[in-house]
Design a protein around this motif. Structure first.
Motif, PDB file in Angstrom:
ATOM      1  N   PHE B  68       0.853  -1.203   0.000  1.00 30.85           N
ATOM      2  CA  PHE B  68       0.000   0.000   0.000  1.00 30.85           C
ATOM      3  C   PHE B  68       0.880   1.241   0.000  1.00 30.85           C
ATOM      4  O   PHE B  68       1.968   1.228   0.587  1.00 30.85           O
ATOM      5  CB  PHE B  68      -0.939   0.002   1.222  1.00 30.85           C
ATOM      6  CG  PHE B  68      -0.215   0.122   2.536  1.00 30.85           C
ATOM      7  CD1 PHE B  68       0.373  -0.997   3.117  1.00 30.85           C
ATOM      8  CD2 PHE B  68      -0.099   1.351   3.182  1.00 30.85           C
ATOM      9  CE1 PHE B  68       1.058  -0.893   4.314  1.00 30.85           C
ATOM     10  CE2 PHE B  68       0.585   1.459   4.376  1.00 30.85           C
ATOM     11  CZ  PHE B  68       1.164   0.328   4.951  1.00 30.85           C
ATOM     12  N   ASP B  69       0.430   2.303  -0.673  1.00 28.99           N
ATOM     13  CA  ASP B  69       1.125   3.605  -0.659  1.00 28.99           C
ATOM     14  C   ASP B  69       2.634   3.490  -0.888  1.00 28.99           C
ATOM     15  O   ASP B  69       3.417   4.124  -0.179  1.00 28.99           O
ATOM     16  CB  ASP B  69       0.920   4.320   0.695  1.00 28.99           C
ATOM     17  CG  ASP B  69      -0.539   4.628   0.956  1.00 28.99           C
ATOM     18  OD1 ASP B  69      -1.324   4.561  -0.020  1.00 28.99           O
ATOM     19  OD2 ASP B  69      -0.881   4.918   2.112  1.00 28.99           O
ATOM     20  N   GLY B  70       3.054   2.682  -1.834  1.00 27.25           N
ATOM     21  CA  GLY B  70       4.485   2.571  -2.102  1.00 27.25           C
ATOM     22  C   GLY B  70       5.267   1.866  -1.020  1.00 27.25           C
ATOM     23  O   GLY B  70       6.488   1.976  -0.930  1.00 27.25           O
ATOM     24  N   LYS B  71       4.553   1.141  -0.159  1.00 27.85           N
ATOM     25  CA  LYS B  71       5.224   0.407   0.914  1.00 27.85           C
ATOM     26  C   LYS B  71       4.723  -1.023   0.937  1.00 27.85           C
ATOM     27  O   LYS B  71       3.639  -1.322   0.454  1.00 27.85           O
ATOM     28  CB  LYS B  71       4.880   1.022   2.273  1.00 27.85           C
ATOM     29  CG  LYS B  71       5.519   2.343   2.558  1.00 27.85           C
ATOM     30  CD  LYS B  71       5.329   2.660   4.041  1.00 27.85           C
ATOM     31  CE  LYS B  71       5.721   4.080   4.360  1.00 27.85           C
ATOM     32  NZ  LYS B  71       4.563   4.982   4.538  1.00 27.85           N
ATOM     33  N   VAL B  72       5.525  -1.872   1.554  1.00 25.53           N
ATOM     34  CA  VAL B  72       5.058  -3.225   1.820  1.00 25.53           C
ATOM     35  C   VAL B  72       5.143  -3.443   3.330  1.00 25.53           C
ATOM     36  O   VAL B  72       6.128  -3.058   3.963  1.00 25.53           O
ATOM     37  CB  VAL B  72       5.901  -4.275   1.065  1.00 25.53           C
ATOM     38  CG1 VAL B  72       5.576  -5.692   1.547  1.00 25.53           C
ATOM     39  CG2 VAL B  72       5.649  -4.164  -0.433  1.00 25.53           C
ATOM     40  N   ILE B 172       6.550  -4.710   9.939  1.00 27.95           N
ATOM     41  CA  ILE B 172       7.711  -4.097   9.301  1.00 27.95           C
ATOM     42  C   ILE B 172       7.177  -3.320   8.111  1.00 27.95           C
ATOM     43  O   ILE B 172       6.323  -3.823   7.374  1.00 27.95           O
ATOM     44  CB  ILE B 172       8.683  -5.156   8.758  1.00 27.95           C
ATOM     45  CG1 ILE B 172       9.079  -6.158   9.842  1.00 27.95           C
ATOM     46  CG2 ILE B 172       9.918  -4.507   8.152  1.00 27.95           C
ATOM     47  CD1 ILE B 172       9.820  -7.355   9.292  1.00 27.95           C
ATOM     48  N   LEU B 173       7.708  -2.118   7.914  1.00 22.81           N
ATOM     49  CA  LEU B 173       7.309  -1.325   6.751  1.00 22.81           C
ATOM     50  C   LEU B 173       8.518  -1.140   5.851  1.00 22.81           C
ATOM     51  O   LEU B 173       9.541  -0.606   6.281  1.00 22.81           O
ATOM     52  CB  LEU B 173       6.785   0.040   7.221  1.00 22.81           C
ATOM     53  CG  LEU B 173       5.527  -0.043   8.087  1.00 22.81           C
ATOM     54  CD1 LEU B 173       5.266   1.260   8.795  1.00 22.81           C
ATOM     55  CD2 LEU B 173       4.325  -0.442   7.229  1.00 22.81           C
ATOM     56  N   LEU B 174       8.374  -1.605   4.612  1.00 26.83           N
ATOM     57  CA  LEU B 174       9.492  -1.513   3.675  1.00 26.83           C
ATOM     58  C   LEU B 174       9.102  -0.621   2.497  1.00 26.83           C
ATOM     59  O   LEU B 174       8.144  -0.946   1.776  1.00 26.83           O
ATOM     60  CB  LEU B 174       9.849  -2.905   3.154  1.00 26.83           C
ATOM     61  CG  LEU B 174      10.446  -3.894   4.146  1.00 26.83           C
ATOM     62  CD1 LEU B 174      10.455  -5.295   3.539  1.00 26.83           C
ATOM     63  CD2 LEU B 174      11.858  -3.488   4.524  1.00 26.83           C
ATOM     64  N   PRO B 175       9.796   0.505   2.304  1.00 27.37           N
ATOM     65  CA  PRO B 175       9.484   1.320   1.120  1.00 27.37           C
ATOM     66  C   PRO B 175       9.882   0.569  -0.153  1.00 27.37           C
ATOM     67  O   PRO B 175      10.972   0.000  -0.213  1.00 27.37           O
ATOM     68  CB  PRO B 175      10.339   2.570   1.318  1.00 27.37           C
ATOM     69  CG  PRO B 175      11.386   2.197   2.311  1.00 27.37           C
ATOM     70  CD  PRO B 175      10.865   1.053   3.125  1.00 27.37           C
TER      71      PRO B 175
END
Lengths: 801, 291
Positions: B68-72, B172-175
């Motif tokens: 979502f929104d350029g993130k995983v 975890i948020l990965l761009p």
């Protein structure tokens, strides 16, 4: 006979395979008795000390009804051992190694007992710890067992010819020293045993993960001061042993038996992996010095060998292990002048005893390394130097024994391996590429840390990162016990009136597939299927003492006994048929596919089943005990001369490796294992022996090492003690060159141990071929390859660093 | 020995927050349990002192991987095996997949979670170097609410993080990388499977023509905790790709490692090897052997 085998030499799936791979097999810890209690060990946190006092008062205050078992409960022998009785069931005078046990608490909950154990106050006086075997024989060395004059367990000399004269006549002399490490057997199933007191004063039954039921019985009976008949040992399914479930299991069985009789209830002992590694014995570390005198033409004329074995805290099997070393240390080479000394000494290290190989992997690593070095000096290839010196039929061994009455096919085995692997051209090709100058870390001193920062010249061209190498090693091995002791085995066969049969031998199934081998032998003789043969549970009450299941002797000796029993029954059936069919005494029969017929005719035929029923109705006894005894051997203790073993097997392994220059990592690409086991009985079983032995041998070469910090073991579980996984060994190719022999069933001899003993030497030689560096100290791990030494953490903390 | 503890199994994030709010000391989150259970057996004080164990495996949000929104986002109860199989991760974060594949054995990967790997913060945690070069952030919830923090700040010392007693990492948020990166993960273990890292490295490199435009590098196992080498990254941006440059990078990392860890029992081996293998890794992936 050769071409007419029904089953012999074919691949047969093991009888116990399905149960084991589906998790249904019952191991010792799966067996539970009503009312059973558990035993938990009490140890002292020291390496070497005098026990002053064991104070149970706090413990008894906390739990008045706790059951304590210690040395005071032992009526019979308090210390045991196969040669020297130096190992206590419960320590009472001294602690000589951290695995020692002073008492056992017995109760319902192991967790509770473990916390209660902390309430025992043990007063002890620390003594200096002796952990370096090279210091054991110094006059001021602490005495491990004060009842003996010094720390020498045993010394075997071997003297053949005049070694000094041999050196004088040599064109050059080559000398090297080698060391090998402690290794753990790493059986997947830790020790477990349950002792069950039998009602009505009938004695005690012990069920356990026991490798040698008869040795165990002897130890337990002597500890209880009972006749042998009152101690029945029954073997549970055994999850690996590799020589490791002998002394330790005998002692655990004795502890369980003493406790069970004290309280009149079944007592189970089961070890965690940590306890198992802490208390069980290991393979002997050796320090080996070789001096070899050689002629310009490659002929070795003199060899002087000095071996020091670390026996650890107890003598255990050291006298037997090191005896095999003294017989075989000069290798499979005909040498006129040999002078060997092998000594085993006490230290405060974990004690060392039997392990697959049994005193052979260590000298083979040294002897086969030095053979390659001698070849290099003479500009010969590894196979050439071995062909010049290797045993031929009629050669004399270092102990002066003439090799005869069996196929002395060492050179055929070598030749097969060399051809199969295209050895010589690969070896020459790799050798030409070993020049390498950068990144020689063993030349860097780290007193100045900045030296550890690489310069441009240290960076390796990516195309030169991986180096290939090939190396080989050869060996000969005496089959069975040899002059170690009495060597005979029994088997019991009882054919039922429907043609099925019970079979039992006095040797034990330790995972080697022995039961399947034996059912094949009976099935072959009687012309029935192995599925018609039901193998009984190993029980010391039902079968004669056949000695220990060791020394790769089960196919040769036990198999010989099974064949003897089967032949007795077959002879009785043939005799019966001659009468029934009114045949002449010389009439011959064919037993095949469940049918029995007169040889050379189709007229007279009966099913095996009907034959058995008919014989039974006519009062023929269809049960028999077969006995197989080894031919005489002899040995002179003072000169090390004699016919050590009655027959030998020969092997050659070729290792192909890739060494990563940047890390020192050695990848095992392929091991070609050529062995002469005599006649192969079960092809699948034989191949399995090779896969397992080679993998263990590779572990010995590259990864496995048990170390200690101030006498305390670092690697107490498999997070620290690394054995190879399936991913670490790529291809293993077994090849059997079946020699002919007059001994054993159809000439079947030994295979289990030869498969392991060669691998480390072959790998070390392959590494040398790949990178031009010779290694003298096993294991050849990452640090050894790059730094020529081992690195260890300074403390006993687990986890990465 | 397994301690006596209370076991909780919340089904929603709100329930989790409530439990975190009620409990005081010695609480521990249970995800895969592959550090906790051996910790019990080894009688490690970090684990035997646990009084309350909160099992987060029944919270559906924590079992998901989503874009979502350029993130995983990767939930805290997602296992290594799930990461390895996930198409989104395979597409955008191949180094993480590669690292996950080297963790333990199939059985361990089926249980162990990627979040648990860095919350435990062992120096050898294999997921850490790739997560660091992918600029991972993590979401932490507490009874008071939630906040996001960069992974590099979250990790403090070996086996020590910023996580407070009443907090739980939830994802975890990965761009998603916007540039084209060359990159790789390297692990040296003593064995080829079921092996603890002796050395681990991850790097990403974005180049234009033959010039390094962006460079990220992180280590594990050789430094007390996994770390990025920001100064070295900056120093080599704008440099031309060549064997010499790669050697300089490798030696610079060597000096930084020496500065960070000092001389330890393993330095004589690990320090030269990390430089050598970083150089080999760069050469193998980014080409440029000029010899």
């Amino acid at each position: 006979m050769e071409n007419s085998f029904n089953i012999i030499g074919k691949p047969v799936i093991r009888q116990d395979a399905l149960e084991k791979v589906t998790g249904k097999a019952k191991f010792a810890d799966d067996i539970n008795e009503p009312g059973q209690l558990y035993g938990v060990m009490v140890r002292v946190p020291t390496v070497h000390a005098i026990i002053d006092e064991i104070d149970y008062s706090d413990l008894l205050q906390a739990k008045p009804d706790v059951i304590i078992v210690d040395s005071n409960d032992i009526i019979g022998t308090k210390k045991v051992g196969p040669i020297r009785q130096d190992q206590p069931i419960f320590s009472f005078d001294k602690i000589v190694t951290p695995g020692d046990v002073v008492a056992m608490l017995v109760g319902e909950s192991e967790d509770e007992l473990k916390s209660l154990a902390k309430k025992i106050k043990i007063k002890f006086t620390e003594l200096p710890a002796l952990t370096d075997p090279t210091k054991s024989l110094e006059s001021n060395a602490p005495k491990i067992h004060p009842q003996y004059e010094n720390n020498l367990i045993v010394h075997y000399p071997l003297r053949k010819g005049d070694v000094e004269k041999g050196f004088r006549e040599s064109d050059f002399i080559h000398e090297e020293s080698y060391t090998t490490q402690f290794v753990e057997h790493a059986y997947i199933e830790p020790e477990a045993v349950i002792a069950i007191p039998l009602e009505g004063n009938k004695g005690i039954k012990i069920l356990g993960s026991i490798q040698n039921p008869f040795t165990c019985r002897k130890v337990v009976a002597s500890v209880l001061n009972w006749p042998l008949t009152k101690v029945r040992i029954v073997q549970a399914e055994l999850g690996g042993s590799f020589g490791g479930k002998d002394d330790t299991m005998n002692i655990l069985s004795a502890r369980a038996a003493v406790a069970a009789l004290k309280i009149g209830k079944p007592v189970k002992i089961r070890y965690t992996r940590e306890e198992s590694i802490l208390e069980s014995y290991k393979r002997h570390p050796y320090i080996l010095k070789y001096k070899v005198g050689c002629k310009k033409n490659g002929k070795i004329v003199a060899m002087k060998i000095d071996i020091l074995a670390d026996g650890g805290a107890y003598s255990s099997m050291s006298p037997f292990v090191t005896w095999r070393s003294v017989v075989q240390a000069a290798g499979p080479y005909e040498i006129e002048n040999v002078w060997t000394d092998v000594r085993a000494v006490y230290t405060n290290n974990p004690y060392t005893g039997a392990m697959r190989g049994f005193g052979s992997p260590q000298p083979i690593f040294a002897q086969e390394s030095i053979m390659d070095e001698i070849a290099a000096k003479l500009n010969l290839t590894p196979d050439e130097i071995r062909k010049i010196n290797g045993f031929k039929p009629g050669s004399y061994t270092a102990s002066g024994q003439k090799l005869e009455n069996h196929d002395v096919n060492l050179l055929e085995v070598l030749d097969t391996a060399v051809k199969e692997t295209n050895f010589t051209s690969k070896w020459k090709e790799n050798k030409s590429k070993t020049n390498f100058n950068g990144y020689q870390l063993d030349k860097i001193s780290e007193t100045n840390a900045e030296q550890l920062i690489l310069k441009k010249k240290d960076y390796i061209n990516p195309n030169e990162q991986l180096r290939k190498g090939i190396g080989l090693a050869i060996s000969y091995r005496g089959c069975s016990l040899g002059a170690e002791g009495i060597d005979a085995a029994a088997a019991y066969l009882s054919v039922q009136n429907d043609g099925s049969a019970y079979l039992l031998s006095g040797l034990a199934e330790n995972g080697q597939g022995m039961k399947t081998t034996y059912t094949i032998i009976t099935a072959e003789v009687l012309g029935i299927s192995p599925n018609d043969v039901y193998y009984l549970e190993t029980d010391t009450g039902l079968i004669p003492d056949s000695g220990p299941t060791v020394a790769s002797r089960s196919t040769l000796m036990g198999g010989g006994a099974v064949k003897a029993a089967s032949d007795i029954i077959r002879n009785r059936l043939e005799e019966f048929l001659r009468t029934e069919w009114k045949l002449k005494p010389q009439a011959q029969f064919l037993f095949k596919d469940g049918m029995v017929s007169l040889k050379g005719t189709d007229q007279l035929k009966i099913s095996f089943k009907d034959l058995c029923l008919s014989a039974y109705k006519n009062g023929i006894c269809l049960a028999a005990v077969g006995w197989y005894k080894s031919p005489e051997v002899n040995w002179d203790e003072h000169t090390g001369q004699g016919s050590a073993y009655f027959t030998y097997v020969y092997g050659c392994q070729v290792a192909e490796v890739t060494v990563e220059m940047g890390t020192g990592k050695v990848y095992v690409d392929k091991i070609t294992a050529v062995h002469n086991p005599g006649k192969v009985i079960n092809l699948l079983g034989a191949e399995g022996q090779v896969y397992g032995g080679v993998t263990q041998g590779a572990g010995y070469a590259l990864w496995e090492q048990l170390t200690s910090a101030e006498g305390k073991i670092r690697e107490l579980n498999f997070d620290q003690y690394l054995i190879p996984t399936a991913k670490d060994i790529k291809e293993i190719k077994p090849i059997f060159v079946e020699g002919k022999d007059i001994h054993g069933p159809w000439g079947a001899k030994s295979l289990g141990e030869p498969t392991l003993e060669l691998t480390s030497a072959a790998i070390a030689n392959a590494i040398k071929n790949a990178i031009g560096k010779r290694f003298y100290n096993l294991p050849i791990n990452l640090e050894e390859v790059l730094l020529r030494r081992k690195l260890f953490p300074k403390d006993l903390k687990r986890g990465s660093s | 020995m397994i301690p006596q503890y209370k076991y909780y199994r919340p089904k929603t994030l709100n329930e989790l927050k409530n439990i975190l709010g009620q409990l005081k000391d010695n609480i521990h989150i249970l995800a895969g349990g592959t550090d906790i259970v051996p910790g019990f057996i080894q009688e490690s004080k970090r684990f035997t002192s646990i009084q309350d164990l909160i099992d987060i495996n029944s919270i559906p949000e924590l079992k998901t991987i989503k874009e979502f929104d350029g993130k995983v986002s990767i939930g805290a109860a997602v296992t290594f095996s799930e990461v390895i199989k996930n198409e989104i991760i395979r597409k955008y974060f191949p180094l993480l997949v590669k690292a996950a594949q080297t963790v333990g054995s199939v059985q361990i990967r089926n249980r162990a979670t990627i979040v648990g790997n860095f919350v435990n913060n062992a120096p050898c945690a294999d997921s850490v170097p790739p997560l660091l070069v992918y600029d991972a952030s993590i979401k932490i919830i507490s009874p008071a609410g939630e906040h996001i923090t960069p992974l590099s700040k979250f990790l403090l010392n070996p086996y020590e993080t910023q996580l407070n007693k009443n907090e739980c990492v939830t994802e975890i948020l990965l761009p998603i990388p916007t540039n084209n990166y060359i990159g790789d993960f390297y692990k040296l273990g003593r064995r080829s499977a079921v092996s603890i890292s002796r050395i681990s490295l991850a790097f990403l490199l974005h180049k234009e023509e033959n010039i390094i435009k962006e460079f990220r590098i992180a280590s594990g196992a050789i430094t007390p905790i996994g770390k990025r080498f920001y100064e070295i990254e900056k120093a080599f941006e704008g440099k031309e790709i060549s064997s010499e440059t790669f050697m300089e990078i490798a030696s610079a990392v060597g000096e930084e490692v020496l500065k960070t860890t000092g001389l330890r029992w393993s330095t004589a081996y690990k320090l030269p090897v990390v430089q050598q293998m970083l150089y080999q890794l760069l050469e193998r992936n980014a080409g440029g052997s000029s010899r």
